[in-house]
Scaffold this motif. Structure first.
Motif, PDB file in Angstrom:
ATOM      1  N   TYR A   1     -19.157 -10.871  20.933  1.00 13.29           N
ATOM      2  CA  TYR A   1     -19.386 -10.987  22.375  1.00 13.29           C
ATOM      3  C   TYR A   1     -19.894  -9.669  22.965  1.00 13.29           C
ATOM      4  N   ASN A   2     -20.809  -9.040  22.220  1.00 19.57           N
ATOM      5  CA  ASN A   2     -21.446  -7.787  22.649  1.00 19.57           C
ATOM      6  C   ASN A   2     -20.468  -6.625  22.816  1.00 19.57           C
ATOM      7  N   GLY A   3     -19.247  -6.812  22.323  1.00 17.72           N
ATOM      8  CA  GLY A   3     -18.277  -5.731  22.389  1.00 17.72           C
ATOM      9  C   GLY A   3     -18.385  -4.826  21.180  1.00 17.72           C
ATOM     10  N   LYS A   4     -18.074  -3.555  21.330  1.00 15.03           N
ATOM     11  CA  LYS A   4     -18.140  -2.602  20.232  1.00 15.03           C
ATOM     12  C   LYS A   4     -16.786  -1.937  20.055  1.00 15.03           C
ATOM     13  N   THR A   5     -16.490  -1.634  18.819  1.00 10.35           N
ATOM     14  CA  THR A   5     -15.232  -0.957  18.506  1.00 10.35           C
ATOM     15  C   THR A   5     -15.481   0.070  17.417  1.00 10.35           C
ATOM     16  N   HIS A   6     -14.541   0.970  17.232  1.00  6.92           N
ATOM     17  CA  HIS A   6     -14.661   2.003  16.206  1.00  6.92           C
ATOM     18  C   HIS A   6     -13.541   1.831  15.177  1.00  6.92           C
ATOM     19  N   ILE A   7     -13.920   1.907  13.913  1.00  5.72           N
ATOM     20  CA  ILE A   7     -12.942   1.783  12.835  1.00  5.72           C
ATOM     21  C   ILE A   7     -12.942   3.060  12.007  1.00  5.72           C
ATOM     22  N   ASP A   8     -11.828   3.331  11.369  1.00  8.82           N
ATOM     23  CA  ASP A   8     -11.674   4.522  10.544  1.00  8.82           C
ATOM     24  C   ASP A   8     -12.279   4.280   9.168  1.00  8.82           C
ATOM     25  N   TYR A   9     -13.184   5.154   8.748  1.00  7.58           N
ATOM     26  CA  TYR A   9     -13.848   5.010   7.445  1.00  7.58           C
ATOM     27  C   TYR A   9     -12.841   5.043   6.301  1.00  7.58           C
ATOM     28  N   ASN A  10     -11.863   5.928   6.375  1.00  7.37           N
ATOM     29  CA  ASN A  10     -10.888   6.061   5.286  1.00  7.37           C
ATOM     30  C   ASN A  10     -10.071   4.784   5.097  1.00  7.37           C
ATOM     31  N   ILE A  11      -9.718   4.127   6.223  1.00  6.69           N
ATOM     32  CA  ILE A  11      -8.969   2.868   6.112  1.00  6.69           C
ATOM     33  C   ILE A  11      -9.841   1.796   5.455  1.00  6.69           C
ATOM     34  N   LEU A  12     -11.121   1.776   5.837  1.00 11.00           N
ATOM     35  CA  LEU A  12     -12.053   0.805   5.258  1.00 11.00           C
ATOM     36  C   LEU A  12     -12.122   0.924   3.741  1.00 11.00           C
ATOM     37  N   VAL A  13     -12.336   2.132   3.241  1.00  6.68           N
ATOM     38  CA  VAL A  13     -12.486   2.304   1.800  1.00  6.68           C
ATOM     39  C   VAL A  13     -11.157   2.116   1.068  1.00  6.68           C
ATOM     40  N   GLU A  14     -10.042   2.404   1.730  1.00  4.70           N
ATOM     41  CA  GLU A  14      -8.743   2.155   1.102  1.00  4.70           C
ATOM     42  C   GLU A  14      -8.516   0.657   0.901  1.00  4.70           C
ATOM     43  N   VAL A  15      -8.909  -0.144   1.889  1.00  4.43           N
ATOM     44  CA  VAL A  15      -8.788  -1.601   1.768  1.00  4.43           C
ATOM     45  C   VAL A  15      -9.670  -2.100   0.624  1.00  4.43           C
ATOM     46  N   ILE A  16     -10.905  -1.590   0.559  1.00  5.44           N
ATOM     47  CA  ILE A  16     -11.843  -2.017  -0.486  1.00  5.44           C
ATOM     48  C   ILE A  16     -11.321  -1.621  -1.862  1.00  5.44           C
ATOM     49  N   GLU A  17     -10.872  -0.375  -1.988  1.00  9.01           N
ATOM     50  CA  GLU A  17     -10.420   0.101  -3.295  1.00  9.01           C
ATOM     51  C   GLU A  17      -9.188  -0.658  -3.778  1.00  9.01           C
ATOM     52  N   ALA A  18      -8.277  -0.990  -2.880  1.00 10.78           N
ATOM     53  CA  ALA A  18      -7.057  -1.700  -3.270  1.00 10.78           C
ATOM     54  C   ALA A  18      -7.389  -3.077  -3.856  1.00 10.78           C
ATOM     55  N   ARG A  19      -8.307  -3.796  -3.209  1.00 12.20           N
ATOM     56  CA  ARG A  19      -8.663  -5.133  -3.700  1.00 12.20           C
ATOM     57  C   ARG A  19      -9.497  -5.057  -4.972  1.00 12.20           C
ATOM     58  N   VAL A  20     -10.411  -4.093  -5.066  1.00 17.97           N
ATOM     59  CA  VAL A  20     -11.217  -3.931  -6.285  1.00 17.97           C
ATOM     60  C   VAL A  20     -10.316  -3.605  -7.467  1.00 17.97           C
ATOM     61  N   GLU A  21      -9.342  -2.729  -7.231  1.00 20.67           N
ATOM     62  CA  GLU A  21      -8.405  -2.377  -8.301  1.00 20.67           C
ATOM     63  C   GLU A  21      -7.624  -3.606  -8.765  1.00 20.67           C
ATOM     64  N   GLU A  22      -7.209  -4.438  -7.828  1.00 21.55           N
ATOM     65  CA  GLU A  22      -6.484  -5.657  -8.187  1.00 21.55           C
ATOM     66  C   GLU A  22      -7.339  -6.587  -9.046  1.00 21.55           C
ATOM     67  N   LEU A  23      -8.590  -6.766  -8.656  1.00 23.80           N
ATOM     68  CA  LEU A  23      -9.492  -7.634  -9.421  1.00 23.80           C
ATOM     69  C   LEU A  23      -9.724  -7.087 -10.829  1.00 23.80           C
ATOM     70  N   LEU A  24      -9.907  -5.773 -10.938  1.00 25.99           N
ATOM     71  CA  LEU A  24     -10.137  -5.164 -12.247  1.00 25.99           C
ATOM     72  C   LEU A  24      -8.900  -5.268 -13.135  1.00 25.99           C
ATOM     73  N   LEU A  25      -7.712  -5.149 -12.544  1.00 23.17           N
ATOM     74  CA  LEU A  25      -6.476  -5.311 -13.327  1.00 23.17           C
ATOM     75  C   LEU A  25      -6.334  -6.741 -13.839  1.00 23.17           C
ATOM     76  N   MET A  26      -6.747  -7.711 -13.030  1.00 22.97           N
ATOM     77  CA  MET A  26      -6.718  -9.111 -13.465  1.00 22.97           C
ATOM     78  C   MET A  26      -7.711  -9.341 -14.604  1.00 22.97           C
ATOM     79  N   ILE A  27      -8.870  -8.708 -14.516  1.00 23.14           N
ATOM     80  CA  ILE A  27      -9.861  -8.805 -15.594  1.00 23.14           C
ATOM     81  C   ILE A  27      -9.316  -8.179 -16.869  1.00 23.14           C
ATOM     82  N   ASN A  28      -8.663  -7.014 -16.712  1.00 24.80           N
ATOM     83  CA  ASN A  28      -8.106  -6.316 -17.868  1.00 24.80           C
ATOM     84  C   ASN A  28      -7.032  -7.151 -18.568  1.00 24.80           C
ATOM     85  N   ASN A  29      -6.225  -7.855 -17.797  1.00 21.25           N
ATOM     86  CA  ASN A  29      -5.197  -8.729 -18.389  1.00 21.25           C
ATOM     87  C   ASN A  29      -5.838  -9.848 -19.209  1.00 21.25           C
TER      88      ASN A  29
END
Length: 424
Positions: A278-306
């Motif tokens: 709705y044309n609204g803008k917000t600011h997000i923290d870059y570090n939080i973004l990459v922490e969320v991404i890394e946590a899920r990627v790590e989970e997927l890779l651990l499942m692959i490793n199993n």
């Protein structure tokens, strides 16, 4: 009739289409490639024929504009996660009187290998020859031209649910495209991102999809096993959307643009401005973004490793090759994967101009697989062309003296000589 070979990869997030063409040397070249979003497929299964059909139409329309032809037929892929492999054996008698194995004998023995008992809800999609045996002598790759009495084949028969295959066909047909053939996805990808030596030695191919991850195990020149994980790149997008309170479409863009793991996610400490709707803008923290991404990627890779740890040939795995969507394009994914999987890891990209991205591995493989079956015909045409040229040259040589005399008598050659003399 067009010389283009068209391939369509029907994925859970994107539909990719590519046009290939054999050059004069019999090598396939990608002449055009495009993609469009798709919402009618979940985990490789068509759940909405109309939506999938519209996505295919859009993708094909863009491809038609690139190559300037009307596309009427295409090859499609059957995902390995929706398939089942069964070992089978075929035996036939060599039909020719002189005992020479012909192409027809090979077709007969492969057809014999397909004669197996299968559940009523499944059908035979294809057969992969592992080795041929002539009169007890095994490990023969190409028996055509050899002599013998009895021809055998050890093969893998590919099975799939009839409803899944029918819905794939219906989606493509409804888009106005005829299905020219069905390609087995693991074999298609291996043709463009793996080397024959790797397939012989032992290699793992990880296809990172939006809704699922398919793990293909190759060794001894064949595919040994297929494993599937029911999570994919969409889980990362969903986590970003929930944790940072942004729309799914915005989360997907953030993942692609700023996605990083391991060392690469420590480079910035800043705010990112995004549209929150709705044309609204917000600011997000870059570090939080990459922490969320890394946590899920790590989970997927651990499942692959199993999954990998349970493979019989785990110790023989020489390398892990990752292809597919957004995960394969995250910064630092190779090094991050090596630490978790404890094996050499690389991103598999097709070696074609304009298609050298892991997201195009399947569609490029479809075109290459279809093209490989045409190369023999192409080589035969080249030989025929050379033979005809040789005969034409010989005929021309014999007639050249007579033709030269006729031209000179008519004054043609002398006029040409006068023209060049005056010109220079």
């Amino acid at each position: 009739m067009s010389d283009y070979i068209i391939g369509i990869d029907i994925g859970s997030f994107n539909i990719c289409a590519a046009a290939g063409k054999l050059d004069k040397y019999g090598k396939m070249q990608i002449m055009g490639i495009t993609s469009s979003e798709c919402n009618g497929v979940k985990k490789g299964v068509v759940v909405d024929i109309d939506s999938t059909s519209e996505s295919i139409k859009k993708c094909i329309y863009e491809l038609e504009r690139m190559i300037d032809i009307k596309i009427q037929g295409a090859y499609i892929a059957l995902p390995g996660g929706l398939s089942e492999l069964m070992q089978s054996k075929g035996i036939v008698a060599v039909s020719s009187e002189d005992g020479e194995v012909t192409e027809n004998d090979v077709k007969r023995v492969l057809k014999a290998a397909k004669i197996i008992t299968i559940p009523s809800d499944k059908e035979v999609i294809g057969v992969i020859a592992q080795q041929y045996i002539i009169d007890g002598y095994d490990k023969i790759k190409d028996p055509i031209g050899m002599s013998g009495v009895r021809l055998e084949v050890d093969a893998q028969v590919i099975l799939a649910q009839s409803t899944i295959v029918n819905n794939l066909f219906k989606s493509v047909n409804k888009a106005g495209i005829k299905v020219m053939g069905l390609v087995f996805e693991p074999m298609a990808i291996s043709k463009v991102v793996l080397k024959e030596e790797e397939i012989q030695r032992g290699v793992i191919l990880v296809d990172m999809g939006a809704d699922s991850v398919n793990i293909y195990d190759y060794e001894g020149g064949k595919i040994n096993d297929i494993n599937t994980i029911g999570l994919g790149g969409n889980t990362i997008t969903n986590d970003i959307s929930v944790c940072l309170k942004v729309p799914i479409s915005c989360a997907e863009k953030l993942k692609k643009k700023y996605g990083a793991v391991g060392y690469f996610n420590k480079d910035k400490s800043s705010k990112i401005e995004v549209n929150s709707g709705y044309n609204g803008k917000t600011h997000i923290d870059y570090n939080i973004l990459v922490e969320v991404i890394e946590a899920r990627v790590e989970e997927l890779l651990l499942m692959i490793n199993n999954k990998l740890k349970f493979l019989k040939n785990y110790e023989n795995i020489s390398e892990i090759v990752i292809v597919g969507g957004g995960i394969s394009q995250i910064k630092g994914i190779e090094e991050f994967s090596r630490k978790i999987l404890e094996k050499p890891v690389r991103i598999g990209s097709p070696n074609y101009i304009g298609a050298s991205s892991p997201i195009y591995a399947v569609v490029a493989g479809i075109v290459e697989d279809a093209a490989s079956s045409m190369k023999v015909k192409h080589e035969n045409k080249i030989n025929e062309y050379e033979d005809n040229n040789k005969k034409s040259y010989e005929n021309w040589t014999e007639a050249s003296t007579r033709e030269k005399e006729n031209y000179e008598n008519s004054g043609f050659v002398s006029k040409i000589k006068e023209f060049f003399t005056d010109f220079f």
